[in-house]
Design a protein around this motif. Structure first.
Motif, PDB file in Angstrom:
ATOM      1  N   MET A   1       1.022  -1.162  -0.021  1.00 14.84           N
ATOM      2  CA  MET A   1      -0.049   0.019  -0.001  1.00 14.84           C
ATOM      3  C   MET A   1       0.848   1.217  -0.038  1.00 14.84           C
ATOM      4  O   MET A   1       1.926   1.409   0.858  1.00 14.84           O
ATOM      5  CB  MET A   1      -1.073   0.007   1.203  1.00 14.84           C
ATOM      6  N   SER A   2       0.608   2.133  -1.086  1.00 16.48           N
ATOM      7  CA  SER A   2       1.556   3.279  -0.920  1.00 16.48           C
ATOM      8  C   SER A   2       1.376   4.344  -0.257  1.00 16.48           C
ATOM      9  O   SER A   2       1.848   5.443  -0.268  1.00 16.48           O
ATOM     10  CB  SER A   2       1.472   3.854  -2.663  1.00 16.48           C
ATOM     11  N   CYS A  42      -7.722   9.967   7.987  1.00 16.54           N
ATOM     12  CA  CYS A  42      -6.922  11.063   8.370  1.00 16.54           C
ATOM     13  C   CYS A  42      -5.659  11.254   7.702  1.00 16.54           C
ATOM     14  O   CYS A  42      -5.335  12.597   7.734  1.00 16.54           O
ATOM     15  CB  CYS A  42      -7.224  11.220   9.776  1.00 16.54           C
ATOM     16  N   GLY A  43      -4.938  10.450   7.336  1.00 23.05           N
ATOM     17  CA  GLY A  43      -3.515  10.613   7.123  1.00 23.05           C
ATOM     18  C   GLY A  43      -2.972  11.383   8.211  1.00 23.05           C
ATOM     19  O   GLY A  43      -3.148  11.089   9.330  1.00 23.05           O
ATOM     20  N   PRO A  44      -1.953  12.293   7.863  1.00 25.86           N
ATOM     21  CA  PRO A  44      -1.093  12.691   8.986  1.00 25.86           C
ATOM     22  C   PRO A  44      -2.118  13.987   9.865  1.00 25.86           C
ATOM     23  O   PRO A  44      -1.638  14.431  10.602  1.00 25.86           O
ATOM     24  CB  PRO A  44       0.370  13.291   8.499  1.00 25.86           C
ATOM     25  N   ASP A  64      -7.187   5.775  10.458  1.00 23.72           N
ATOM     26  CA  ASP A  64      -6.555   5.470   9.229  1.00 23.72           C
ATOM     27  C   ASP A  64      -5.617   4.152   9.244  1.00 23.72           C
ATOM     28  O   ASP A  64      -5.297   3.745  10.415  1.00 23.72           O
ATOM     29  CB  ASP A  64      -5.339   6.659   8.975  1.00 23.72           C
ATOM     30  N   PRO A  65      -5.794   3.445   8.162  1.00 26.61           N
ATOM     31  CA  PRO A  65      -5.269   2.175   8.354  1.00 26.61           C
ATOM     32  C   PRO A  65      -3.379   2.120   8.267  1.00 26.61           C
ATOM     33  O   PRO A  65      -3.030   1.270   8.473  1.00 26.61           O
ATOM     34  CB  PRO A  65      -5.684   1.675   7.078  1.00 26.61           C
ATOM     35  N   SER A  66      -2.932   3.383   7.978  1.00 25.67           N
ATOM     36  CA  SER A  66      -1.513   3.573   7.776  1.00 25.67           C
ATOM     37  C   SER A  66      -0.929   3.619   9.168  1.00 25.67           C
ATOM     38  O   SER A  66      -1.201   4.740   9.938  1.00 25.67           O
ATOM     39  CB  SER A  66      -1.155   4.540   6.669  1.00 25.67           C
ATOM     40  N   ARG A  84      -6.046   3.297  14.597  1.00 26.10           N
ATOM     41  CA  ARG A  84      -5.819   2.548  13.445  1.00 26.10           C
ATOM     42  C   ARG A  84      -7.162   1.641  12.958  1.00 26.10           C
ATOM     43  O   ARG A  84      -7.229   0.645  13.478  1.00 26.10           O
ATOM     44  CB  ARG A  84      -4.455   1.700  13.439  1.00 26.10           C
ATOM     45  N   ALA A  85      -7.570   1.908  11.581  1.00 29.33           N
ATOM     46  CA  ALA A  85      -8.864   1.337  11.281  1.00 29.33           C
ATOM     47  C   ALA A  85      -9.144   1.947   9.654  1.00 29.33           C
ATOM     48  O   ALA A  85      -8.723   2.944   9.701  1.00 29.33           O
ATOM     49  CB  ALA A  85      -9.933   1.631  12.021  1.00 29.33           C
ATOM     50  N   GLY A  86      -9.640   1.147   8.970  1.00 32.80           N
ATOM     51  CA  GLY A  86     -10.183   1.326   7.638  1.00 32.80           C
ATOM     52  C   GLY A  86     -11.729   1.679   7.696  1.00 32.80           C
ATOM     53  O   GLY A  86     -12.405   1.304   8.743  1.00 32.80           O
ATOM     54  N   PHE A 108      -9.633   5.027  -2.258  1.00 35.34           N
ATOM     55  CA  PHE A 108      -8.856   4.123  -1.911  1.00 35.34           C
ATOM     56  C   PHE A 108      -9.413   3.215  -0.901  1.00 35.34           C
ATOM     57  O   PHE A 108      -8.750   2.257  -0.631  1.00 35.34           O
ATOM     58  CB  PHE A 108      -7.669   4.923  -1.148  1.00 35.34           C
ATOM     59  N   MET A 109     -10.714   3.172  -0.884  1.00 35.04           N
ATOM     60  CA  MET A 109     -11.385   2.349  -0.082  1.00 35.04           C
ATOM     61  C   MET A 109     -11.484   0.985  -0.770  1.00 35.04           C
ATOM     62  O   MET A 109     -11.850   0.939  -2.016  1.00 35.04           O
ATOM     63  CB  MET A 109     -12.942   2.795   0.526  1.00 35.04           C
ATOM     64  N   SER A 110     -11.428  -0.056  -0.026  1.00 35.31           N
ATOM     65  CA  SER A 110     -11.551  -1.548  -0.970  1.00 35.31           C
ATOM     66  C   SER A 110     -13.072  -1.804  -1.398  1.00 35.31           C
ATOM     67  O   SER A 110     -13.191  -2.359  -2.153  1.00 35.31           O
ATOM     68  CB  SER A 110     -10.882  -2.622  -0.126  1.00 35.31           C
TER      69      SER A 110
END
Ligand code: SAM
Length: 252
Positions: A1-2, A42-44, A64-66, A84-86, A108-110
């Motif tokens: 995942m980028s 949320c990203g950063p 955020d999952p990252s 941390r969650a999608g 970007f959601m699956s």
């Protein structure tokens, strides 16, 4: 995942565009004092900052999952609960927020419909669910000069125009399928000045998102070719990049 990259790389690549989008998106979602809001993907923390300023950090939650982005968002926003969650599986009870927002995330959601349904589930009845995605399909996103150049060199390139919500009307369709009511869609615009061509280009080499992943997969010759094609297509520096995002809102 980028998006498993450092927060600083993200800030330089996308934060430069998502920070100015956040106030317009929060206005569209009617985020005003006294409500409790969730920032999904949320990203950063470009939108988290805006929400915390408007509502106070204790009234804001973010997911955020990252892992690297969650760590950065926690550090940058003391008082905001960051997990941390999608979007497809939100770690909240039903009806706990007045508004749930996803800025530049649905594509970007699956499973975008499942993600929006989850956002509706955790939002109280009558509360607002809102999402925004750059107008990639209309070549009006901030990355469009780059993808246009990449497509000229390789017509088979898989850019971001096919992604969910990236074309006019598609976010509203997804909202409807997810069961939201009183749906409205609009376009939100930003303007960002780039002092030099290198200031614009260099963040593309940091491996962030699909565009960064594409550059990382090119050999040196093709990367240089793409860089020069971008330079030819862009106005002479300094230049202002105007971009727009589609935004939809609906009621849970
Ligand atoms: C373009 S960034 C947007 C970040 C931030 N909202 C902003 O405006 O700068 C996309 C974000 O979506 C996150 N993401 C990817 N898949 C997701 C999913 N299924 N659910 C929630 N967030 C997701 C990524 O980790 C990344 O932080």
């Amino acid at each position: 995942m980028s998006f498993f990259v450092g927060a600083d790389a993200y800030d330089r690549f996308m934060g430069r565009y998502s920070v100015p989008l956040a106030p317009a998106f929060a206005d569209f979602a009617a985020v005003t004092t006294g409500i409790r809001a969730l920032d999904v993907g949320c990203g950063p923390g470009a939108l988290t900052t805006e929400l915390a300023q408007r509502l106070g950090p204790e009234s804001v939650s973010a997911v955020d999952p990252s892992e690297s982005f969650v760590a950065a968002a926690r550090e940058r926003h003391p008082g905001v609960t960051v997990q941390r969650a999608g979007a497809e599986e939100l770690p909240f009870e039903d009806d706990v927020f007045d508004a749930s927002l996803a800025q530049l995330v649905v594509h970007f959601m699956s499973d975008p419909v499942a993600g929006l349904r989850e956002m509706a589930r955790v939002t109280r009845e009558g509360g607002v669910v809102a999402a925004s995605v750059w107008d990639h399909a209309g070549s009006r996103g901030p990355l469009s000069p780059y993808w246009d150049a990449a497509r000229e060199l390789d017509p088979n390139v898989r850019d971001e125009s096919h992604l969910a919500g990236a074309r006019e009307g598609h976010l509203a369709e997804l909202f409807e399928t997810a069961g939201l009511r009183e749906i409205e869609e609009t376009a939100l615009s930003i303007r960002v000045e780039h002092p030099t061509f290198d200031d614009w280009w260099e963040p593309f080499t940091l491996g962030v998102g699909p565009a960064g992943a594409y550059v990382a997969g090119l050999d040196e010759t093709r990367r240089e070719e793409l860089r020069e094609r971008c330079r030819e297509r862009l106005p002479a520096a300094p230049f202002v990049l105007e971009a727009r995002a589609w935004a939809a809102r609906g009621r849970a």
